[in-house]
Write a protein that holds these residues in place. Structure first.
Motif, PDB file in Angstrom:
ATOM      1  N   GLU A  85       0.831  -1.210   0.000  1.00 26.86           N
ATOM      2  CA  GLU A  85       0.000   0.000   0.000  1.00 26.86           C
ATOM      3  C   GLU A  85       0.860   1.253   0.000  1.00 26.86           C
ATOM      4  O   GLU A  85       0.524   2.240  -0.643  1.00 26.86           O
ATOM      5  N   GLU A  86       2.006   1.206   0.676  1.00 24.32           N
ATOM      6  CA  GLU A  86       2.837   2.387   0.852  1.00 24.32           C
ATOM      7  C   GLU A  86       3.732   2.662  -0.358  1.00 24.32           C
ATOM      8  O   GLU A  86       4.030   3.801  -0.670  1.00 24.32           O
ATOM      9  N   VAL A  87       4.186   1.608  -1.019  1.00 21.77           N
ATOM     10  CA  VAL A  87       5.180   1.758  -2.090  1.00 21.77           C
ATOM     11  C   VAL A  87       4.495   1.875  -3.450  1.00 21.77           C
ATOM     12  O   VAL A  87       3.509   1.198  -3.723  1.00 21.77           O
ATOM     13  N   GLU A  88       5.036   2.762  -4.297  1.00 22.37           N
ATOM     14  CA  GLU A  88       4.470   2.936  -5.629  1.00 22.37           C
ATOM     15  C   GLU A  88       4.639   1.668  -6.466  1.00 22.37           C
ATOM     16  O   GLU A  88       5.614   0.931  -6.328  1.00 22.37           O
ATOM     17  N   ILE A  89       3.672   1.445  -7.356  1.00 19.95           N
ATOM     18  CA  ILE A  89       3.665   0.242  -8.174  1.00 19.95           C
ATOM     19  C   ILE A  89       4.931   0.131  -9.015  1.00 19.95           C
ATOM     20  O   ILE A  89       5.528  -0.950  -9.133  1.00 19.95           O
ATOM     21  N   GLU A  90       5.388   1.229  -9.601  1.00 21.01           N
ATOM     22  CA  GLU A  90       6.561   1.184 -10.470  1.00 21.01           C
ATOM     23  C   GLU A  90       7.819   0.826  -9.689  1.00 21.01           C
ATOM     24  O   GLU A  90       8.723   0.178 -10.225  1.00 21.01           O
ATOM     25  N   ILE A  91       7.892   1.240  -8.428  1.00 19.31           N
ATOM     26  CA  ILE A  91       9.049   0.883  -7.609  1.00 19.31           C
ATOM     27  C   ILE A  91       9.019  -0.605  -7.281  1.00 19.31           C
ATOM     28  O   ILE A  91      10.057  -1.280  -7.280  1.00 19.31           O
ATOM     29  N   ILE A  92       7.830  -1.131  -7.011  1.00 19.84           N
ATOM     30  CA  ILE A  92       7.696  -2.573  -6.782  1.00 19.84           C
ATOM     31  C   ILE A  92       8.131  -3.332  -8.028  1.00 19.84           C
ATOM     32  O   ILE A  92       8.887  -4.311  -7.950  1.00 19.84           O
ATOM     33  N   LYS A  93       7.681  -2.871  -9.185  1.00 22.67           N
ATOM     34  CA  LYS A  93       8.030  -3.527 -10.452  1.00 22.67           C
ATOM     35  C   LYS A  93       9.541  -3.512 -10.678  1.00 22.67           C
ATOM     36  O   LYS A  93      10.144  -4.539 -11.039  1.00 22.67           O
ATOM     37  N   SER A  94      10.181  -2.358 -10.478  1.00 24.48           N
ATOM     38  CA  SER A  94      11.626  -2.255 -10.666  1.00 24.48           C
ATOM     39  C   SER A  94      12.378  -3.155  -9.693  1.00 24.48           C
ATOM     40  O   SER A  94      13.404  -3.747 -10.048  1.00 24.48           O
ATOM     41  N   SER A  95      11.858  -3.270  -8.474  1.00 27.23           N
ATOM     42  CA  SER A  95      12.492  -4.133  -7.479  1.00 27.23           C
ATOM     43  C   SER A  95      12.403  -5.597  -7.894  1.00 27.23           C
ATOM     44  O   SER A  95      13.382  -6.347  -7.787  1.00 27.23           O
ATOM     45  N   LEU A  96      11.238  -6.015  -8.380  1.00 31.47           N
ATOM     46  CA  LEU A  96      11.066  -7.401  -8.801  1.00 31.47           C
ATOM     47  C   LEU A  96      11.971  -7.734  -9.985  1.00 31.47           C
ATOM     48  O   LEU A  96      12.563  -8.824 -10.049  1.00 31.47           O
ATOM     49  N   ILE A  97      12.091  -6.811 -10.934  1.00 34.42           N
ATOM     50  CA  ILE A  97      12.965  -7.039 -12.086  1.00 34.42           C
ATOM     51  C   ILE A  97      14.420  -7.137 -11.637  1.00 34.42           C
ATOM     52  O   ILE A  97      15.187  -7.961 -12.149  1.00 34.42           O
ATOM     53  N   LYS A  98      14.798  -6.305 -10.682  1.00 34.97           N
ATOM     54  CA  LYS A  98      16.160  -6.372 -10.127  1.00 34.97           C
ATOM     55  C   LYS A  98      16.429  -7.749  -9.536  1.00 34.97           C
ATOM     56  O   LYS A  98      17.474  -8.363  -9.824  1.00 34.97           O
ATOM     57  N   TYR A  99      15.498  -8.272  -8.725  1.00 35.12           N
ATOM     58  CA  TYR A  99      15.690  -9.588  -8.115  1.00 35.12           C
ATOM     59  C   TYR A  99      15.751 -10.684  -9.187  1.00 35.12           C
ATOM     60  O   TYR A  99      16.525 -11.632  -9.068  1.00 35.12           O
ATOM     61  N   TRP A 100      14.924 -10.540 -10.213  1.00 38.20           N
ATOM     62  CA  TRP A 100      14.911 -11.532 -11.288  1.00 38.20           C
ATOM     63  C   TRP A 100      16.240 -11.553 -12.033  1.00 38.20           C
ATOM     64  O   TRP A 100      16.790 -12.625 -12.318  1.00 38.20           O
ATOM     65  N   ILE A 101      16.772 -10.375 -12.365  1.00 44.39           N
ATOM     66  CA  ILE A 101      18.052 -10.307 -13.074  1.00 44.39           C
ATOM     67  C   ILE A 101      19.155 -10.937 -12.233  1.00 44.39           C
ATOM     68  O   ILE A 101      19.974 -11.723 -12.731  1.00 44.39           O
ATOM     69  N   GLU A 102      19.190 -10.604 -10.947  1.00 48.36           N
ATOM     70  CA  GLU A 102      20.226 -11.158 -10.072  1.00 48.36           C
ATOM     71  C   GLU A 102      20.091 -12.672  -9.946  1.00 48.36           C
ATOM     72  O   GLU A 102      21.094 -13.410  -9.972  1.00 48.36           O
ATOM     73  N   ASP A 103      18.860 -13.158  -9.818  1.00 49.35           N
ATOM     74  CA  ASP A 103      18.618 -14.588  -9.714  1.00 49.35           C
ATOM     75  C   ASP A 103      19.009 -15.303 -11.006  1.00 49.35           C
ATOM     76  O   ASP A 103      19.638 -16.373 -10.982  1.00 49.35           O
ATOM     77  N   PHE A 104      18.636 -14.714 -12.128  1.00 56.79           N
ATOM     78  CA  PHE A 104      18.966 -15.274 -13.440  1.00 56.79           C
ATOM     79  C   PHE A 104      20.486 -15.334 -13.625  1.00 56.79           C
ATOM     80  O   PHE A 104      21.040 -16.328 -14.125  1.00 56.79           O
ATOM     81  N   ALA A 105      21.184 -14.274 -13.221  1.00 54.21           N
ATOM     82  CA  ALA A 105      22.634 -14.222 -13.365  1.00 54.21           C
ATOM     83  C   ALA A 105      23.304 -15.312 -12.526  1.00 54.21           C
ATOM     84  O   ALA A 105      24.275 -15.950 -12.975  1.00 54.21           O
ATOM     85  N   GLN A 106      22.812 -15.551 -11.325  1.00 55.81           N
ATOM     86  CA  GLN A 106      23.369 -16.618 -10.488  1.00 55.81           C
ATOM     87  C   GLN A 106      23.138 -17.982 -11.121  1.00 55.81           C
ATOM     88  O   GLN A 106      24.022 -18.856 -11.085  1.00 55.81           O
ATOM     89  N   PHE A 107      21.961 -18.182 -11.712  1.00 57.29           N
ATOM     90  CA  PHE A 107      21.666 -19.444 -12.382  1.00 57.29           C
ATOM     91  C   PHE A 107      22.602 -19.671 -13.564  1.00 57.29           C
ATOM     92  O   PHE A 107      23.133 -20.772 -13.757  1.00 57.29           O
ATOM     93  N   VAL A 108      22.829 -18.615 -14.348  1.00 57.16           N
ATOM     94  CA  VAL A 108      23.710 -18.721 -15.512  1.00 57.16           C
ATOM     95  C   VAL A 108      25.144 -19.019 -15.072  1.00 57.16           C
ATOM     96  O   VAL A 108      25.858 -19.816 -15.717  1.00 57.16           O
ATOM     97  N   ASP A 109      25.578 -18.409 -13.983  1.00 56.74           N
ATOM     98  CA  ASP A 109      26.928 -18.666 -13.481  1.00 56.74           C
ATOM     99  C   ASP A 109      27.100 -20.136 -13.103  1.00 56.74           C
ATOM    100  O   ASP A 109      28.180 -20.726 -13.302  1.00 56.74           O
ATOM    101  N   LYS A 110      26.045 -20.744 -12.564  1.00 55.55           N
ATOM    102  CA  LYS A 110      26.120 -22.155 -12.187  1.00 55.55           C
ATOM    103  C   LYS A 110      26.210 -23.058 -13.415  1.00 55.55           C
ATOM    104  O   LYS A 110      26.830 -24.123 -13.364  1.00 55.55           O
ATOM    105  N   LEU A 111      25.610 -22.632 -14.537  1.00 56.24           N
ATOM    106  CA  LEU A 111      25.667 -23.438 -15.752  1.00 56.24           C
ATOM    107  C   LEU A 111      27.075 -23.470 -16.326  1.00 56.24           C
ATOM    108  O   LEU A 111      27.527 -24.499 -16.848  1.00 56.24           O
ATOM    109  N   GLY A 112      27.772 -22.344 -16.248  1.00 50.62           N
ATOM    110  CA  GLY A 112      29.136 -22.286 -16.739  1.00 50.62           C
ATOM    111  C   GLY A 112      29.225 -22.374 -18.252  1.00 50.62           C
ATOM    112  O   GLY A 112      28.223 -22.281 -18.970  1.00 50.62           O
ATOM    113  N   GLY A 113      30.437 -22.576 -18.764  1.00 49.10           N
ATOM    114  CA  GLY A 113      30.658 -22.752 -20.191  1.00 49.10           C
ATOM    115  C   GLY A 113      30.323 -21.534 -21.025  1.00 49.10           C
ATOM    116  O   GLY A 113      30.351 -20.391 -20.548  1.00 49.10           O
ATOM    117  N   GLU A 114      29.979 -21.781 -22.277  1.00 46.50           N
ATOM    118  CA  GLU A 114      29.672 -20.685 -23.198  1.00 46.50           C
ATOM    119  C   GLU A 114      28.367 -20.000 -22.846  1.00 46.50           C
ATOM    120  O   GLU A 114      28.185 -18.810 -23.108  1.00 46.50           O
TER     121      GLU A 114
END
Length: 287
Positions: A85-114
């Protein structure tokens, strides 16, 4: 899916029809229809948002990102039920995208290789683009107030990318476009893009420059072998083709046919970067 969830959440706040909202959702981010239709049924208050997360959002694939956002925000807002209720929708959206990018990057690092090399670089560029756009769009908003820059705005920057950590630390301190430009001048891969925006010619926006850079990288992903980044590149290039079709259609409808060619071509031999590469190869052959 983050885009779809935030579209439904924002639409429910404005009282829009659920059928209209569902028609606008991205097909790759769809989840159970019953789940999507349940989002607008919650009351627009603190308890309603809390119930929405606990009974609906927590069961979606983006649920862990909502959980992380609520956990990190609870220190500022107390009870987690007040956060949505307190936080603007766009800030919530940007926060979720940030977490997704970081999570995705960690997953890719675990895959390794090309895959780690190619997909990792694509995600770094995506993270940098988000950080630059967040900074640029914050000017003239509360996020650009001195007390908010190093706290709320900096918190939205992904902890990955070519700009991280030195560049994002500097971005947190900029107060206007001139300061942003001076920071990006320190990073050659972004200084040329910023010069397009600063030039203000009108022929090309900073978004167009980002799209051109993205298309170049996504096309190059197909030149590698035995990696998974091609699947991501294929989807993203299809999204660019859709943007091109929308642009062409709007130019026709608005009778602006002189502007119709101002789209970002995909796998075109006339692409600026490919034409430059061809001229370089020709010059080398002449030697």
């Amino acid at each position: 899916m983050i885009e779809n969830v935030m579209l439904l959440l924002k639409g429910s706040l404005s009282g829009r029809d659920i059928n209209e909202l569902m028609a606008q959702c991205h097909p790759l981010g769809m989840f159970k229809e019953s789940t999507m239709r349940s989002i607008p049924t919650f009351e627009s208050n603190a308890k309603g948002y809390s119930d929405l997360y606990q009974t609906v959002l927590v069961d979606t694939p983006v649920g862990p990102y909502f959980s992380q956002f609520l956990q990190e925000s609870s220190d500022r807002f107390g009870d987690s039920r007040n956060v949505l209720e307190e936080v603007e929708i766009e800030i919530i959206k940007s926060s979720l995208i940030k977490y997704w990018i970081e999570d995705f990057a960690q997953f890719v690092d675990k895959l390794g290789g090309e895959t780690q090399q190619i997909m990792g670089d694509l995600l770094k560029v995506r993270a940098d683009t988000n950080a630059i756009n967040i900074t640029l769009n914050s000017f003239g908003t509360p996020l650009n107030e001195p007390a908010m820059r190093a706290s709320d705005r900096k918190r939205l920057y992904p902890a990955v990318g070519h700009l991280y950590p030195a560049g994002t630390s500097m971005l947190a301190d900029v107060a206007d476009e001139d300061e942003l430009g001076r920071v990006l001048e320190l990073f050659p891969q972004y200084s040329a893009i910023w010069n397009i925006h600063a030039g203000g010619s009108g022929d090309k926006s900073i978004d167009d420059a980002f799209y051109e850079r993205d298309v170049q990288q996504l096309e190059l992903a197909f030149e590698g072998q035995m990696h998974f980044a091609t699947f991501y590149a294929y989807v993203k290039l299809k999204e660019q083709e859709i943007r091109n079709l929308v642009w062409i259609s709007e130019c026709i409808l608005q009778q602006q046919k002189d502007e119709i060619n101002k789209f970002v071509p995909v796998f075109s031999m006339n692409a600026p970067w490919r034409a430059k590469k061809a001229r370089y190869s020709s010059d080398r052959s002449a030697l």
